[in-house]
Design a protein around this motif. Structure first.
Motif, PDB file in Angstrom:
ATOM      1  N   GLY A 367       1.039  -1.290  -0.209  1.00 46.02           N
ATOM      2  CA  GLY A 367       0.065   0.104  -0.070  1.00 46.02           C
ATOM      3  C   GLY A 367       1.061   1.261   0.031  1.00 46.02           C
ATOM      4  O   GLY A 367       0.212   2.362   0.098  1.00 46.02           O
ATOM      5  N   HIS A 369       3.960   3.383  -1.964  1.00 46.21           N
ATOM      6  CA  HIS A 369       4.661   3.356  -3.169  1.00 46.21           C
ATOM      7  C   HIS A 369       6.121   3.562  -2.766  1.00 46.21           C
ATOM      8  O   HIS A 369       6.361   4.393  -2.015  1.00 46.21           O
ATOM      9  N   HIS A 371       8.272   5.715  -4.108  1.00 48.50           N
ATOM     10  CA  HIS A 371       8.856   6.946  -4.217  1.00 48.50           C
ATOM     11  C   HIS A 371       8.709   8.008  -2.724  1.00 48.50           C
ATOM     12  O   HIS A 371       9.172   8.597  -2.512  1.00 48.50           O
ATOM     13  N   ASP A 372       7.353   7.308  -2.239  1.00 45.71           N
ATOM     14  CA  ASP A 372       6.946   8.029  -0.726  1.00 45.71           C
ATOM     15  C   ASP A 372       8.074   7.403   0.209  1.00 45.71           C
ATOM     16  O   ASP A 372       8.519   8.105   0.937  1.00 45.71           O
ATOM     17  N   THR A 375      11.219   9.359  -0.221  1.00 46.50           N
ATOM     18  CA  THR A 375      11.255  10.844   0.268  1.00 46.50           C
ATOM     19  C   THR A 375      11.350  10.980   1.834  1.00 46.50           C
ATOM     20  O   THR A 375      11.963  11.851   2.591  1.00 46.50           O
ATOM     21  N   ILE A 376      10.394   9.937   2.522  1.00 44.38           N
ATOM     22  CA  ILE A 376      10.559   9.942   4.103  1.00 44.38           C
ATOM     23  C   ILE A 376      11.879   9.429   4.704  1.00 44.38           C
ATOM     24  O   ILE A 376      12.298  10.034   5.558  1.00 44.38           O
ATOM     25  N   TYR A 379      14.040  12.241   4.519  1.00 41.40           N
ATOM     26  CA  TYR A 379      14.063  13.052   5.505  1.00 41.40           C
ATOM     27  C   TYR A 379      14.937  12.699   6.992  1.00 41.40           C
ATOM     28  O   TYR A 379      15.136  13.377   7.714  1.00 41.40           O
ATOM     29  N   GLY A 387      12.295   3.328  -7.417  1.00 40.54           N
ATOM     30  CA  GLY A 387      11.911   3.563  -9.010  1.00 40.54           C
ATOM     31  C   GLY A 387      12.321   1.945  -9.604  1.00 40.54           C
ATOM     32  O   GLY A 387      12.059   1.140  -8.993  1.00 40.54           O
ATOM     33  N   HIS A 388      12.615   2.033 -11.065  1.00 44.05           N
ATOM     34  CA  HIS A 388      12.567   1.008 -11.743  1.00 44.05           C
ATOM     35  C   HIS A 388      14.142   0.685 -11.868  1.00 44.05           C
ATOM     36  O   HIS A 388      14.459  -0.466 -12.666  1.00 44.05           O
ATOM     37  N   LYS A 426       8.851   4.559  10.389  1.00 51.58           N
ATOM     38  CA  LYS A 426       8.522   6.089  10.228  1.00 51.58           C
ATOM     39  C   LYS A 426       7.661   6.264   9.053  1.00 51.58           C
ATOM     40  O   LYS A 426       6.592   6.738   9.151  1.00 51.58           O
ATOM     41  N   VAL A 430       3.945   7.522   9.032  1.00 48.33           N
ATOM     42  CA  VAL A 430       3.428   8.624   8.183  1.00 48.33           C
ATOM     43  C   VAL A 430       2.233   8.447   7.287  1.00 48.33           C
ATOM     44  O   VAL A 430       1.328   8.913   7.145  1.00 48.33           O
ATOM     45  N   LEU A 431       2.445   7.323   6.539  1.00 46.86           N
ATOM     46  CA  LEU A 431       1.525   6.972   5.594  1.00 46.86           C
ATOM     47  C   LEU A 431       0.575   5.862   5.691  1.00 46.86           C
ATOM     48  O   LEU A 431      -0.326   5.384   4.978  1.00 46.86           O
ATOM     49  N   GLY A 432       0.810   5.533   7.164  1.00 42.19           N
ATOM     50  CA  GLY A 432      -0.312   4.257   7.557  1.00 42.19           C
ATOM     51  C   GLY A 432      -1.604   4.281   7.538  1.00 42.19           C
ATOM     52  O   GLY A 432      -2.291   5.309   7.307  1.00 42.19           O
TER      53      GLY A 432
END
Lengths: 432, 150
Positions: A367, A369, A371-372, A375-376, A379, A387-388, A426, A430-432
């Motif tokens: 669930g 991606h 890319h996310d 980014t995290i 940080y 990516g691929h 983390k 954040v995205l959970g």
């Protein structure tokens, strides 16, 4: 005056490096001591200590590589192979000494088999455009594998389009291992060359290239090996592998960007037409006829990346200061630890479970991606690739658009794996 | 609020988990594919145009939280709007994610789009946020072929 001071500082740094080199020859380099040699590893990113886990994209550079490039520009900069003056002689010597270092490092029979190129990509393009164009004709076949980087797919595709030849692909299983029976079946009288990666950049799989080369040779087919990911991790030996071509980049093995090597067997190189025309690759030029230079210069048109070659030589000095078997053992331990720790994370799936694997871990999170994830983690000061990975057919094979990839070098630690694991929790928070 | 929280705001997380208008439109008058070869994000935007009015808009595909929520928010804002209004949102959005438009001073104009103000702090993610909008732009101009952010 400050300029003078800087010059003095630089001088003393050079002395430190010289001392280090002398020490390195005596003492085995440990993780702690080798981290000290990579100045960039000491920096912070986003207020956190950098955790650099993107080594399959490019490695960091030890101080002696940085110093070698600086010394070249401070003391020896001039063009090579043409000047009679002092500086040109010094620069030529340094550049050609580096070629010998490469030759010894990969155990090539002669320095004539070591061609400087811009990187792995150019090396493969060179072979496709010269050997390939000369030998592949309509109806012939080029065999590559399902786990190739785009740089070992597209040059062959271009060749096949031009010659109306067929690209055939060795499939792999769900673990990310090549199906060797299928490979054997693919080889035929039509096969004009096999091009296969030594270690997959996306999956970490170490392919049994020695065995694959022997199979191809039994049918008289030459083999090119993409060694970009292998050279920084395992000892490669051209004579032992018996490969016909071997391509790698300096920047993935602790050297500078913009330079790489094509190894080619002399008997093949001698019969190949030139790749690019220009200065340095000729013996004499008239408007009627040009006589090409000897190997390896025939494939090196134009002023080359001199600092790059010298920097690569320094990177090889650095690697020679280490016990490469100990490095490989340490990286295996790191990979095993990271694999166990990452598998404990709910919802995380590792892509690529080959029995023989280098320290590369591609993974996906349910669930979320990649890319996310990238980014995290960034940080948190953690650099990974998402990516691929320039291997879109690999992504398609596993039915995913992309992965997150952590790739380790000998300077990474278990503590950094722990930081990565904490970072992934983390991400989930954040995205959970 | 941390920079990270500003990027992954509640609106974005909500639209990522429950994307609105996330369906194929069989009777679309136009549809265009958008693709980001860098990260593999891939969407199709469907439009039903009635003269100058966007009667319906939906999307399908996959990608990161930023690209998916951006597509979702976009579709939720454009139903019943004119082409010119959609273009105006596109311009505002583009400026916002590039840090050229102050979200707080333009809340009325931006509405839910303001949630994407945090993207400007993450240059690597501007393309993710913009993908659906560039695709819509191509669809409005009837540039039928697939578009790419590269």
């Amino acid at each position: 005056m400050s300029g003078c001071k800087k010059a003095a500082n630089w001088k003393s740094k050079m002395e430190i490096t010289a001392t280090y080199l002398a020490d390195a020859a005596k003492a085995p380099v440990t993780v702690e001591s080798c981290r000290f040699h990579f100045p960039l590893l000491r920096r912070q990113v986003n207020g956190k200590p950098l955790v650099y886990l993107d080594n399959a994209a490019t490695s960091q550079k030890p101080q002696i590589v940085i110093d070698a490039i600086m010394r070249y520009y401070h003391e020896e900069n001039s063009n090579i192979h043409r000047g009679v003056h002092y500086l040109s002689t010094k620069a030529t010597e340094a550049y050609e000494e580096a070629r010998i270092k490469v030759q010894n490092f990969i155990n090539a029979r002669s320095m004539q088999e070591v061609i400087y190129v811009r990187g792995t990509t150019e090396a493969i393009n060179l072979v496709a455009a010269t050997y390939g164009r000369m030998h592949v004709t309509a109806g012939d076949e080029v065999v590559i594998s399902a786990m190739e980087h785009h740089s070992n797919i597209v040059p062959w595709q271009l060749l096949c389009e031009e010659k109306n030849a067929q690209l055939r692909v060795i499939p792999m299983n769900d673990a990310g291992e090549l199906l060797l029976d299928e490979y054997e079946r693919l080889l035929s009288d039509k096969t004009k060359i096999v091009a296969v990666t030594h270690i997959s950049n996306a999956l970490g799989t170490i392919n049994p290239v020695k065995q694959m080369i022997a199979s191809a040779h039994r049918r008289g087919i030459p083999v090119l090996v993409d060694g970009a990911q292998a050279v920084p991790h395992i000892k490669v030996d051209m004579q032992d592998l018996d490969c016909d071509f071997y391509a790698f980049s300096s920047h993935k093995m602790f050297g500078p960007t913009g330079v790489g090597v094509l190894f080619g067997k002399r008997e093949l190189l001698e019969k190949m037409p030139p790749y690019q025309g220009g200065g340095d690759m000729i013996k004499s030029v008239t408007f009627e006829k040009t006589i090409y230079n000897d190997l390896p210069y025939r494939f090196e048109a134009g002023t080359p990346n001199i600092e790059g070659g010298i920097g690569l030589g320094a990177a090889i000095d650095y690697m020679n200061g280490m016990d490469l078997n100990a490095v490989a053992a340490y990286e295996r331990e790191l990979l095993a630890y990271a694999t166990v720790r990452l598998k404990e994370i709910p919802g995380l799936t590792i892509i690529g479970a080959a029995k023989e694997k280098a320290s590369v871990i591609s993974f996906v999170l349910d669930g979320i991606h990649p890319h996310d994830i990238g980014t995290i983690l960034d940080y948190e000061g953690i650099a990974i690739r998402t990516g691929h990975h320039c291997a879109q057919p690999v992504m398609k094979r596993f039915g995913i658009p992309a992965t997150a990839r952590a790739s380790f070098a000998f300077y990474n630690t278990k503590e950094e794996v722990d930081v990565l694991v904490k970072g992934i929790y983390k991400v989930k928070e954040v995205l959970g | 609020m941390s920079v990270l929280k500003e990027l992954y705001q509640e609106v974005i997380l909500d639209h990522n988990k429950n994307p609105r208008n996330f369906r194929k439109m069989d009777d679309a008058t136009r549809h265009v594919e958008g693709y980001n070869p860098l990260c593999g994000d891939h969407y199709t935007i469907f439009l039903k145009l009635d003269g100058d009015i966007i009667r319906d808009v939906s999307f399908e595909g996959s990608g990161c939280a930023i690209s998916k929520s951006s597509a979702s928010v976009m579709t939720s804002m454009l139903k019943g709007k004119t082409k010119a209004e959609a273009e105006s949102y596109f311009e505002d959005f583009h400026k916002l994610v590039k840090g050229e438009l102050n979200a707080e001073q333009n809340m009325d104009r931006l509405g839910r789009l303001a949630a994407f103000a945090g993207v400007s702090e993450f240059p690597a993610r501007v393309k993710c946020a913009s993908l659906a909008w560039h695709t819509l732009h191509a669809a409005l101009h009837d540039e039928g072929a697939a578009i790419s952010t590269e």
